[in-house]
Design an enzyme around this catalytic site. Structure first.
Site, PDB file in Angstrom:
ATOM      1  N   THR A  46       0.972  -1.183  -0.021  1.00 15.14           N
ATOM      2  CA  THR A  46      -0.158  -0.051   0.009  1.00 15.14           C
ATOM      3  C   THR A  46       0.727   1.374   0.017  1.00 15.14           C
ATOM      4  OG1 THR A  46      -1.648  -1.310   1.203  1.00 15.14           O
ATOM      5  CG2 THR A  46      -1.921   1.194   1.306  1.00 15.14           C
TER       6      THR A  46
ATOM      7  N   GLU B 200      -3.433  -4.967  -2.751  1.00 11.38           N
ATOM      8  CA  GLU B 200      -3.850  -6.515  -2.247  1.00 11.38           C
ATOM      9  C   GLU B 200      -5.020  -5.959  -0.971  1.00 11.38           C
ATOM     10  OE1 GLU B 200      -3.184  -9.907  -2.646  1.00 11.38           O
ATOM     11  OE2 GLU B 200      -5.005  -9.590  -1.386  1.00 11.38           O
TER      12      GLU B 200
ATOM     13  N   ARG C 208      -7.699  -9.474   4.070  1.00  8.26           N
ATOM     14  CA  ARG C 208      -7.850  -9.356   5.731  1.00  8.26           C
ATOM     15  C   ARG C 208      -7.201 -10.183   6.336  1.00  8.26           C
ATOM     16  NH1 ARG C 208     -13.901 -10.856   5.639  1.00  8.26           N
ATOM     17  NH2 ARG C 208     -12.849 -12.468   3.986  1.00  8.26           N
TER      18      ARG C 208
ATOM     19  N   ASN D 298      -9.694   1.465   2.559  1.00  7.93           N
ATOM     20  CA  ASN D 298      -9.363   1.299   3.950  1.00  7.93           C
ATOM     21  C   ASN D 298      -9.881   2.485   4.481  1.00  7.93           C
ATOM     22  OD1 ASN D 298      -8.261  -1.145   3.916  1.00  7.93           O
ATOM     23  ND2 ASN D 298      -6.071  -0.650   4.085  1.00  7.93           N
TER      24      ASN D 298
ATOM     25  N   PHE E 177     -19.228  -3.984   9.132  1.00  5.56           N
ATOM     26  CA  PHE E 177     -18.298  -2.799   9.693  1.00  5.56           C
ATOM     27  C   PHE E 177     -19.081  -1.766  10.369  1.00  5.56           C
ATOM     28  CE2 PHE E 177     -13.668  -3.248   8.526  1.00  5.56           C
ATOM     29  CZ  PHE E 177     -13.768  -4.549   8.070  1.00  5.56           C
TER      30      PHE E 177
ATOM     31  N   CYS F 299      -2.664  -2.035   9.184  1.00  4.60           N
ATOM     32  CA  CYS F 299      -3.119  -1.551   8.216  1.00  4.60           C
ATOM     33  C   CYS F 299      -4.064  -0.189   8.278  1.00  4.60           C
ATOM     34  CB  CYS F 299      -4.075  -2.408   7.188  1.00  4.60           C
ATOM     35  SG  CYS F 299      -2.859  -3.484   6.387  1.00  4.60           S
TER      36      CYS F 299
HETATM   37  C1  UDX Z   1      -7.924  -4.120   6.667  1.00  2.00           C
HETATM   38  C2  UDX Z   1      -8.770  -4.447   5.383  1.00  2.00           C
HETATM   39  O1  UDX Z   1     -10.224  -4.888   5.512  1.00  2.00           O
HETATM   40  C3  UDX Z   1      -8.149  -5.051   4.190  1.00  2.00           C
HETATM   41  O2  UDX Z   1      -8.999  -4.982   3.037  1.00  2.00           O
HETATM   42  C4  UDX Z   1      -6.949  -4.487   3.964  1.00  2.00           C
HETATM   43  O3  UDX Z   1      -6.147  -5.074   2.900  1.00  2.00           O
HETATM   44  C5  UDX Z   1      -6.166  -4.513   5.121  1.00  2.00           C
HETATM   45  O4  UDX Z   1      -6.606  -3.639   6.082  1.00  2.00           O
HETATM   46  P1  UDX Z   1      -7.260  -6.187   8.410  1.00  2.00           P
HETATM   47  O5  UDX Z   1      -6.161  -5.183   8.949  1.00  2.00           O
HETATM   48  O6  UDX Z   1      -6.938  -7.617   8.360  1.00  2.00           O
HETATM   49  O7  UDX Z   1      -7.806  -5.759   6.839  1.00  2.00           O
HETATM   50  O8  UDX Z   1      -8.392  -5.784   9.474  1.00  2.00           O
HETATM   51  P2  UDX Z   1     -10.136  -5.698   9.268  1.00  2.00           P
HETATM   52  O9  UDX Z   1     -10.782  -7.017   9.245  1.00  2.00           O
HETATM   53  O10 UDX Z   1     -10.569  -4.653   8.359  1.00  2.00           O
HETATM   54  O11 UDX Z   1     -10.636  -5.339  10.582  1.00  2.00           O
HETATM   55  C6  UDX Z   1      -9.770  -3.876  11.139  1.00  2.00           C
HETATM   56  C7  UDX Z   1     -10.080  -3.715  12.710  1.00  2.00           C
HETATM   57  O12 UDX Z   1     -11.572  -3.151  12.767  1.00  2.00           O
HETATM   58  C8  UDX Z   1     -10.145  -4.695  13.434  1.00  2.00           C
HETATM   59  O13 UDX Z   1      -9.325  -4.313  14.770  1.00  2.00           O
HETATM   60  C9  UDX Z   1     -11.604  -5.058  14.055  1.00  2.00           C
HETATM   61  O14 UDX Z   1     -11.699  -5.744  15.069  1.00  2.00           O
HETATM   62  C10 UDX Z   1     -12.134  -3.628  13.807  1.00  2.00           C
HETATM   63  N1  UDX Z   1     -13.716  -3.720  13.437  1.00  2.00           N
HETATM   64  C11 UDX Z   1     -14.062  -4.490  12.438  1.00  2.00           C
HETATM   65  C12 UDX Z   1     -14.577  -2.932  14.312  1.00  2.00           C
HETATM   66  O15 UDX Z   1     -14.121  -2.355  15.096  1.00  2.00           O
HETATM   67  N2  UDX Z   1     -15.912  -3.076  13.923  1.00  2.00           N
HETATM   68  C13 UDX Z   1     -16.207  -3.561  12.765  1.00  2.00           C
HETATM   69  O16 UDX Z   1     -17.644  -3.680  12.398  1.00  2.00           O
HETATM   70  C14 UDX Z   1     -15.336  -4.330  11.962  1.00  2.00           C
END
Ligand code: UDX
Length: 490
Positions: A129, A156, A159, A217, A258, A269
């Site tokens: 990124t 990419e 998750r 993101n 989300f 990320c």
């Molecule tokens: C994220 C993006 O989703 C992904 O597409 C990108 O490539 C990298 O960044 P990731 O870091 O694996 O992926 O985490 P993600 O599943 O997005 O969750 C991020 C955070 O948000 C976590 O701490 C999760 O607990 C929190 N979260 C998620 C919430 O607090 N509320 C929600 O409703 C969803």
């Protein structure tokens, strides 16, 4: 003999993104060389061990090593000798001195490829990124030093916790290319299995490809902070953020994903990408366009502070020498990643305030122990909650969602729980005698409840066989004597 030989691939950088990409490209049948400057990591991967916890990855790593399609090296020169296509998967962390992304690893890879004699038919494909404008700058470097070699950007979206699934079955493929080059055709050949399975392909220019990733993101972070901002308003008004989110989710334009309120987003990320995007916008003279992301970040950080304040309140205002149990250390379930973990931020804040904090996490315990020696890292849920005056559930692991509150109650000093991820069933916990509290939810159950809110969960996790779970998780399920409540799963 094949009419068109399959390209051989190098994947440079073997972190979450690169290791998963290397393994998955080998799984697709390509010959892959993984490259990293970290000799330990290369040794580990070569021996079939994943340096981090990611469901399903270890089995695929081993089968592809055995099949002879996958190998690892510290030598970028070997990559240049061996491969036609080089994927750049190194980290772009936040700079220590500003909000901007630190591009030194990406630039070092390009320098390394050039120094090793990148050939004129080579294709370099960036997956990291990066701030918008980076690809054009790197393409100019490559054009000057290795004429004929091409650069494409192919962000990419995987998750953590679903990395293999997301890599082999992506929502979409984005190719940032220049017109007239070979890159699109090569990328289409590399991803033909996904494309044949109807994965949408967006072929665009460099800037748009770079922006898709950071915009995605930023949007996800905004959605989470939106519901956490509503949670603050609920706290001020007696509203219930879970019922509010449920009602919002019925509008197809908004949707359920989300919108889970809690202690906010973390990880390697979203936090740094949201900040780097703002920094880049300021450099480009469009800072005001993204200034709202400053609020998104502020709401997110406030969510952690609100959880700490709520714990203080439930401890009668004085956490000094009080026993606090924290369930969860990873920034999200099915991961051992503790980078910018909201759970550990809350745990360390309570420790700083004088509490005795015991943390349990099924996968991230070792990482938490290394980074936070002042926290007691327990080996099981029971080990963490024994004698606790308050229990905070801060990572939404399914084994925490399915805890039996009646069984757990026997182990604590006071049955008080903070549901930092909105994943417990308040009625079940209150029914078992617990004081249940969550950010954005009234202290007592709503008097009128027309229906139980459905869980605002992400795409469901594939069930993993017990043998793939971390040892500590197996131990908890088999040995700790806690019954699980089936209906609470997801
Ligand atoms: C994220 C993006 O989703 C992904 O597409 C990108 O490539 C990298 O960044 P990731 O870091 O694996 O992926 O985490 P993600 O599943 O997005 O969750 C991020 C955070 O948000 C976590 O701490 C999760 O607990 C929190 N979260 C998620 C919430 O607090 N509320 C929600 O409703 C969803």
């Amino acid at each position: 003999m094949r009419a068109q030989p399959r390209p051989t691939i190098s994947v440079i950088g073997t972190g979450y993104l690169g290791a998963t990409h290397a393994v998955c490209m080998a799984e697709l049948g390509f010959e892959v060389l993984g490259v990293d400057i970290d000799a330990n990591r290369i040794r580990q991967l070569s021996a079939g061990d994943t340096p981090f916890y990611e469901p399903g990855l270890a089995a695929l790593l081993r089968s592809n090593l055995e099949a002879g399609r996958l190998s690892f090296t510290c030598s970028i020169a070997a990559a240049v000798d061996h491969a036609d296509v080089h994927f750049v998967c190194v980290g772009t962390p936040q700079r220590p001195d500003s909000q901007a992304a630190d591009l030194r690893h990406v630039d070092a890879v390009i320098s390394g490829l050039i120094a090793a004699g990148l050939g004129p038919r080579s294709l370099v494909v960036g997956k990291s990124t990066v701030p918008v404008g980076t690809t054009a700058r790197l393409a100019a470097r490559i054009a000057a030093a290795a004429p004929g070699a091409e650069l494409a950007w192919n962000p990419e979206f995987l998750r953590e916790g679903f990395a293999v699934e997301d890599t082999l079955h992506p929502d979409r493929l984005v190719f940032g290319v220049t017109s007239g080059g070979r890159a699109e055709a090569v990328l289409r050949a590399l991803y033909s299995r996904m494309i044949d399975a109807s994965t949408p392909v967006i072929v665009t220019d460099y800037a748009t490809a770079e922006l898709v990733k950071v915009a995605a993101n930023a949007f996800l972070a905004t959605k989470i902070s939106f519901i956490n901002a509503m949670s603050e308003v609920c706290d001020a008004t007696g509203g219930d953020v879970v019922e509010l989110a449920d009602a919002l989710a019925h509008d197809d334009r908004i949707g359920p994903l989300f919108l889970r309120a809690g202690i906010g987003y973390g990880g390697g990320c979203l936090p740094k990408d949201v900040r780097a995007f703002q920094a880049r916008a300021r450099e480009l003279g469009v800072g005001p366009a993204l200034s709202f992301l400053g609020e998104v970040d502020a709401v997110n950080m406030r969510a952690r502070a609100r959880a700490v304040r709520l714990a203080h309140e439930l401890l009668g205002g004085d956490p000094m020498n009080r026993a606090v149990a924290v369930l969860g250390a990873a920034f999200k379930p099915n991961s051992d990643d503790i980078r910018d973990s909201p759970a550990l931020d809350v745990a360390t804040a309570l420790r700083r305030d004088g509490a005795h904090v015991a943390v349990y996490d099924p996968a991230a315990a070792a990482n938490a122990r290394d980074r936070h020696p002042n926290l007691h890292i327990a080996d099981s849920v029971i080990g963490a909650v024994a004698g606790a005056e308050i229990v905070l559930v801060l990572t939404e692991w399914s084994e925490f969602r399915t805890l039996d509150p009646a069984a757990l109650r026997r182990h604590v000093a006071r049955p008080v729980v903070i549901d930092g991820r909105g994943v417990l069933d308040p009625d079940a916990w209150r029914g078992a005698g617990w004081t249940y509290r969550a950010l954005g939810r009234p202290p007592r159950p709503a008097t009128v409840r027309h229906h139980a809110p459905r869980h605002l969960a992400e795409r469901p996790l594939p069930e993993r066989p017990t043998s793939e779970r971390p040892t500590s998780e197996r131990h908890l399920h088999q040995g700790a004597g806690l019954h699980v409540v089936d209906k609470a799963a997801h």
